[in-house]
Motif scaffolding. Sequence first.
Motif, PDB file in Angstrom:
ATOM      1  N   THR A   1       0.749  10.984  14.613  1.00 27.04           N
ATOM      2  CA  THR A   1      -0.023  12.185  14.294  1.00 27.04           C
ATOM      3  C   THR A   1      -0.091  13.049  15.542  1.00 27.04           C
ATOM      4  OG1 THR A   1      -1.352  11.095  12.613  1.00 27.04           O
ATOM      5  CG2 THR A   1      -2.269  13.084  13.620  1.00 27.04           C
ATOM      6  N   VAL A   2       0.390  14.284  15.404  1.00 28.32           N
ATOM      7  CA  VAL A   2       0.316  15.242  16.508  1.00 28.32           C
ATOM      8  C   VAL A   2      -0.808  16.216  16.163  1.00 28.32           C
ATOM      9  CG1 VAL A   2       1.574  16.899  17.921  1.00 28.32           C
ATOM     10  CG2 VAL A   2       2.796  14.985  16.853  1.00 28.32           C
ATOM     11  N   PRO A   3      -1.968  16.107  16.816  1.00 26.03           N
ATOM     12  CA  PRO A   3      -3.124  16.934  16.434  1.00 26.03           C
ATOM     13  C   PRO A   3      -2.868  18.410  16.681  1.00 26.03           C
ATOM     14  CG  PRO A   3      -3.542  15.773  18.492  1.00 26.03           C
ATOM     15  CD  PRO A   3      -2.269  15.218  17.961  1.00 26.03           C
TER      16      PRO A   3
ATOM     17  N   LEU B   1       0.860  -1.183   0.000  1.00 24.02           N
ATOM     18  CA  LEU B   1       0.000   0.000   0.000  1.00 24.02           C
ATOM     19  C   LEU B   1       0.892   1.227   0.000  1.00 24.02           C
ATOM     20  CD1 LEU B   1      -2.879   1.252   0.268  1.00 24.02           C
ATOM     21  CD2 LEU B   1      -2.447   1.337   2.730  1.00 24.02           C
ATOM     22  N   TRP B   2       0.760   2.018  -1.062  1.00 24.62           N
ATOM     23  CA  TRP B   2       1.507   3.273  -1.139  1.00 24.62           C
ATOM     24  C   TRP B   2       0.549   4.420  -0.881  1.00 24.62           C
ATOM     25  CZ3 TRP B   2       1.115   7.742  -4.024  1.00 24.62           C
ATOM     26  CH2 TRP B   2       2.179   8.638  -3.890  1.00 24.62           C
ATOM     27  N   ALA B   3       0.846   5.184   0.161  1.00 24.73           N
ATOM     28  CA  ALA B   3       0.031   6.357   0.500  1.00 24.73           C
ATOM     29  C   ALA B   3       0.909   7.333   1.252  1.00 24.73           C
ATOM     30  CB  ALA B   3      -1.169   5.947   1.354  1.00 24.73           C
ATOM     31  N   PRO B   4       0.728   8.627   1.034  1.00 26.25           N
ATOM     32  CA  PRO B   4       1.583   9.616   1.682  1.00 26.25           C
ATOM     33  C   PRO B   4       1.320   9.688   3.181  1.00 26.25           C
ATOM     34  CG  PRO B   4      -0.182  10.688   0.493  1.00 26.25           C
ATOM     35  CD  PRO B   4      -0.265   9.245   0.146  1.00 26.25           C
ATOM     36  N   PRO B   5       2.247  10.273   3.954  1.00 24.79           N
ATOM     37  CA  PRO B   5       2.033  10.429   5.395  1.00 24.79           C
ATOM     38  C   PRO B   5       0.745  11.205   5.657  1.00 24.79           C
ATOM     39  CG  PRO B   5       4.296  10.964   4.794  1.00 24.79           C
ATOM     40  CD  PRO B   5       3.547  10.818   3.520  1.00 24.79           C
ATOM     41  N   GLY B   6       0.069  10.814   6.727  1.00 22.58           N
ATOM     42  CA  GLY B   6      -1.132  11.530   7.124  1.00 22.58           C
ATOM     43  C   GLY B   6      -2.388  11.100   6.417  1.00 22.58           C
TER      44      GLY B   6
ATOM     45  N   ARG C   1       0.209  25.085  21.522  1.00 22.14           N
ATOM     46  CA  ARG C   1       1.297  24.246  22.010  1.00 22.14           C
ATOM     47  C   ARG C   1       2.498  24.331  21.070  1.00 22.14           C
ATOM     48  NH1 ARG C   1      -0.042  18.472  21.912  1.00 22.14           N
ATOM     49  NH2 ARG C   1      -0.890  19.074  19.885  1.00 22.14           N
ATOM     50  N   VAL C   2       3.674  24.125  21.656  1.00 18.83           N
ATOM     51  CA  VAL C   2       4.885  23.881  20.894  1.00 18.83           C
ATOM     52  C   VAL C   2       5.373  22.495  21.294  1.00 18.83           C
ATOM     53  CG1 VAL C   2       7.273  24.542  20.458  1.00 18.83           C
ATOM     54  CG2 VAL C   2       5.536  26.313  20.776  1.00 18.83           C
ATOM     55  N   VAL C   3       5.319  21.562  20.358  1.00 21.49           N
ATOM     56  CA  VAL C   3       5.788  20.201  20.611  1.00 21.49           C
ATOM     57  C   VAL C   3       7.196  20.092  20.033  1.00 21.49           C
ATOM     58  CG1 VAL C   3       5.391  17.747  20.220  1.00 21.49           C
ATOM     59  CG2 VAL C   3       3.446  19.306  20.537  1.00 21.49           C
ATOM     60  N   VAL C   4       8.174  19.849  20.902  1.00 18.07           N
ATOM     61  CA  VAL C   4       9.580  19.743  20.487  1.00 18.07           C
ATOM     62  C   VAL C   4       9.934  18.259  20.491  1.00 18.07           C
ATOM     63  CG1 VAL C   4      11.919  20.536  20.877  1.00 18.07           C
ATOM     64  CG2 VAL C   4       9.989  21.967  21.585  1.00 18.07           C
ATOM     65  N   ALA C   5      10.206  17.700  19.307  1.00 19.39           N
ATOM     66  CA  ALA C   5      10.290  16.247  19.160  1.00 19.39           C
ATOM     67  C   ALA C   5      11.556  15.815  18.429  1.00 19.39           C
ATOM     68  CB  ALA C   5       9.071  15.734  18.390  1.00 19.39           C
ATOM     69  N   THR C   6      11.914  14.562  18.668  1.00 11.14           N
ATOM     70  CA  THR C   6      12.912  13.905  17.823  1.00 11.14           C
ATOM     71  C   THR C   6      12.198  13.370  16.588  1.00 11.14           C
ATOM     72  OG1 THR C   6      12.571  11.806  18.958  1.00 11.14           O
ATOM     73  CG2 THR C   6      14.269  13.268  19.859  1.00 11.14           C
ATOM     74  N   SER C   7      12.875  12.525  15.831  1.00 12.60           N
ATOM     75  CA  SER C   7      12.270  12.006  14.600  1.00 12.60           C
ATOM     76  C   SER C   7      11.126  11.041  14.862  1.00 12.60           C
ATOM     77  CB  SER C   7      13.333  11.322  13.735  1.00 12.60           C
ATOM     78  OG  SER C   7      13.973  10.292  14.465  1.00 12.60           O
ATOM     79  N   VAL C   8      10.779  10.778  16.139  1.00  7.62           N
ATOM     80  CA  VAL C   8       9.632   9.903  16.413  1.00  7.62           C
ATOM     81  C   VAL C   8       8.356  10.474  15.816  1.00  7.62           C
ATOM     82  CG1 VAL C   8      10.615   8.967  18.536  1.00  7.62           C
ATOM     83  CG2 VAL C   8       9.148  10.985  18.659  1.00  7.62           C
ATOM     84  N   ALA C   9       8.304  11.790  15.636  1.00  8.89           N
ATOM     85  CA  ALA C   9       7.097  12.421  15.095  1.00  8.89           C
ATOM     86  C   ALA C   9       7.185  12.649  13.596  1.00  8.89           C
ATOM     87  CB  ALA C   9       6.860  13.753  15.800  1.00  8.89           C
ATOM     88  N   GLU C  10       8.191  12.059  12.956  1.00  9.27           N
ATOM     89  CA  GLU C  10       8.420  12.356  11.546  1.00  9.27           C
ATOM     90  C   GLU C  10       7.396  11.705  10.622  1.00  9.27           C
ATOM     91  OE1 GLU C  10      12.091  11.182   8.837  1.00  9.27           O
ATOM     92  OE2 GLU C  10      12.622  12.735  10.299  1.00  9.27           O
ATOM     93  N   SER C  11       6.983  10.465  10.944  1.00 11.99           N
ATOM     94  CA  SER C  11       6.102   9.795   9.986  1.00 11.99           C
ATOM     95  C   SER C  11       4.953   9.053  10.632  1.00 11.99           C
ATOM     96  CB  SER C  11       6.929   8.826   9.127  1.00 11.99           C
ATOM     97  OG  SER C  11       7.574   7.884   9.951  1.00 11.99           O
ATOM     98  N   SER C  12       5.198   8.214  11.626  1.00  9.98           N
ATOM     99  CA  SER C  12       4.167   7.283  12.076  1.00  9.98           C
ATOM    100  C   SER C  12       3.284   7.832  13.192  1.00  9.98           C
ATOM    101  CB  SER C  12       4.821   5.984  12.542  1.00  9.98           C
ATOM    102  OG  SER C  12       5.806   6.239  13.509  1.00  9.98           O
TER     103      SER C  12
END
Length: 846
Positions: A295-297, A32-37, A282-293
């Motif tokens: 969703t930060v609402p 399954l190919w689909a873009p992030p989000g 909010r300001v969410v300061v993240a590592t790459s954990v939030a890069e793809s998998s």
Amino acid sequence: MRWSELDLPDLPVGAGLPALTEALRERSAAVLWAPPGSGKTTLVPPAVAGLGPGRVVVTQPRRIAARAAARRLASLIGEEVGGTVGYAVRGDRRSSPSTRVEMVTTGVLLRRLQRDPDLPGVAAVVVDEVHERALDADLLLALLVDVRAHLREDLRLVAMSATIEAERTAALLGSPPVPVVEVPGALHPVTTTYAAVPPGLRRSDDRGVTPAFLDHVAATVRRALAEQTGDVLAFLPGVAEVDGVVRRLAGDPALAADVRPLHGRLPAAEQDLALAAGPRRRVVVATSVAESSLTVPGVRTVVDAGLVRQPRTDHRRGLAGLVTVRVSRAAADQRAGRAGREGPGAAYRCWAEAEHPHLPAHPEPEIAVADLTGLALELAVWGSPDGAGLALLDPPPAAALATARSTLVDLGAVDADGGVTERGRGIARVPADPRLARALLDGAPLVGARRAAEVVALLAEDTRAPGGDLVAALRQARRERPGAWRRVVDDLHRHVSGTAAEAGRGMTDDLAVGAVVALAHPDRVARRRPGAAGTAAYLMVGGTGAVLPRGSGLAGTPWLAVGDVDRRPGDRDATVRAAAPIDEDLALEAAGARWREDDEVGWAGGRVTARRVTRLGAIELTSAPLAEPPVEGVAAAVREGLRQEGLAVLPWTDAARSLRERVAFLHRTLGEPWPDLSDEALTAGVETWLGPELARVRGTRDLARVDVLVGLRRLLPWPEAGRLDELAPERLAVPSGSSVRVDYSGEHGEQPVLAVRLQETFGWAATPRVADGRVPVLLHLLSPARRPVAVTADLASFWENAYPQVRAELRGRYPKHAWPEDPWTAPPTRGTGRGTGLGTGRNRGS
């Protein structure tokens, strides 16, 4: 529960679900190919579960993503996690017999596969985020393809990707390739703003990302808050950088927003806080954990520091770890896309627009750059030590895999042929890198099971200890890090609890931490370099230099066990990021496989040096003079001495030099068996031709007494050497009766040279030849003053054409010497007389 009756959200991926389920019915596998989000993680698992009974296992690359995905899906069906939807990550599992969809980390499923490849009770596996090309995900996909081919044809398999490598993945999953279901994206437009780094500001130095650059990132976040609406998601490379930016923002009273960190070390409650929309911005300061998998609402703006932490291995020095590198263009686009999931958004990039085209296009697959020890052990446990026959997207580099297997042999995890041992199976059961698993199993009897588990849990993370002091980091973790870290410790502890090793030997924390680190990384056991006490420079067993950070309290410690190092390209030494003190006994115990005693014979200062040396890897422990060095060692030392000093240090007599030149001529002309006597060849084979005399050599003074002529004669081929004087005569008789030396030195070209006064050659019609007549001698015809008047290899042509002119020019200058009109018949002479000479004239035809 009937999944088809659920009221799930309307997300873009929903349009592709009919095609996906149809592909699974026909081929039982699909990409399954689909873009992030687009909703892949939310809608695909229920769709797959709706195909029939059995559990659907969905892999996520990170623990935080697995827990978050399970919570979201459970909330959508109105249940708590652990019922119909569950999760399992290292040290934390919430599922039950009624669980139909289980979110797991890739590593968890790998261990299940190794325990029971049949995957009983599992109807389907969905591998998410295949495009990230994580090492364990590549391996998991290959093993699942193998299981489907040989054990479970009925096992459904879905690979979900957000990149155009979907077709390549489809070919990997089946032949012909399995179907690819493509879902167009529905992201909102995102505007891009480049916030270039001020001139002179460095992103990083020898201590890591600079405070000045974190100031720049924090300032860019403030700018984004002022210019945009909605929440802000900022990407930093690691936990230390996340904490640094959070401190800068949270301490700003003018900031009208809540600041939330987000990374894998946080307790679940704090992670949930960052993932839940708040009452204000909010300001969410993240590592790459939030890069793809994840969703930060609420996010409508992304601030990208442009850095990422990735595994890198220096295979030559045996250094593996995480390094901070520039983000790829693909990853930057993916990060920016997080701002367009809920509406039009904005992305602020902390670099200049002119830099962007020079970023790498894609991140490198981990298999190409990472340490492969864990992969090699998994392959050995699976029964395929070299990965042959497995459907890996990229094969492991041969050199890196060989290094990994060598490490596993040192650990006792595999045998010489790469087959897994019982010890290796025990190491593989521990959810950690093989080195850390070894440290846990062998460290528990030394330091106690609980403490060994604590140190291994700390080493398993990207730990940047203050001043490099890992003991201080452990004490801080005990005080400040409940929750996730303690669950990992508990999970590791279970593998060594209930044994006689529970209590350990009663060491202090300082030595206990060092002992476990040394067991995990024996190549990184380090001793202070010689010099003043307090120095921060060390040499590791593996041969790499290491320096402590400036101001480290560990400086001057005689021995260290180094847990983590950084080594930037071009730097001679690595920088220690985490280490603990040990004593020499612990160093010898941990790195005992590298202990050796050698007799070292070398050449230094014009002399043979010989000593018996005890080493721990590259670290010299003791040395003592060696009175009677082995002959082969002396030969090697003399060979090195001759390379340094040159063969001119040997006593070359005229006879030795002549013999060498004659044999070298025959080697050039006739080849084998006549030997090569060049400087390189003689140096390389010194023990062959100098032979017994080497045992007495201790320096250049002894070399000056060597009989070179005798040595060269040892190299002559027999019986061919009996013809040496015939093939390359040292002297030639000329018509005057003189015996003239032939020059074979090659200084005048490849031909041997005979320099003779012209008057001695009268009557000589044919040019002499050597080497069985193959090579004419080059005649240098000399004047009475022994200056060349002609050079020729065709004497008959000289007499006929050149001699008349020579006679005309020189007879007036040398009137006492013979200058006959007819050199063919004139008698040769050695002296000045014009009368009869010592030779006999010859006719033209002679």
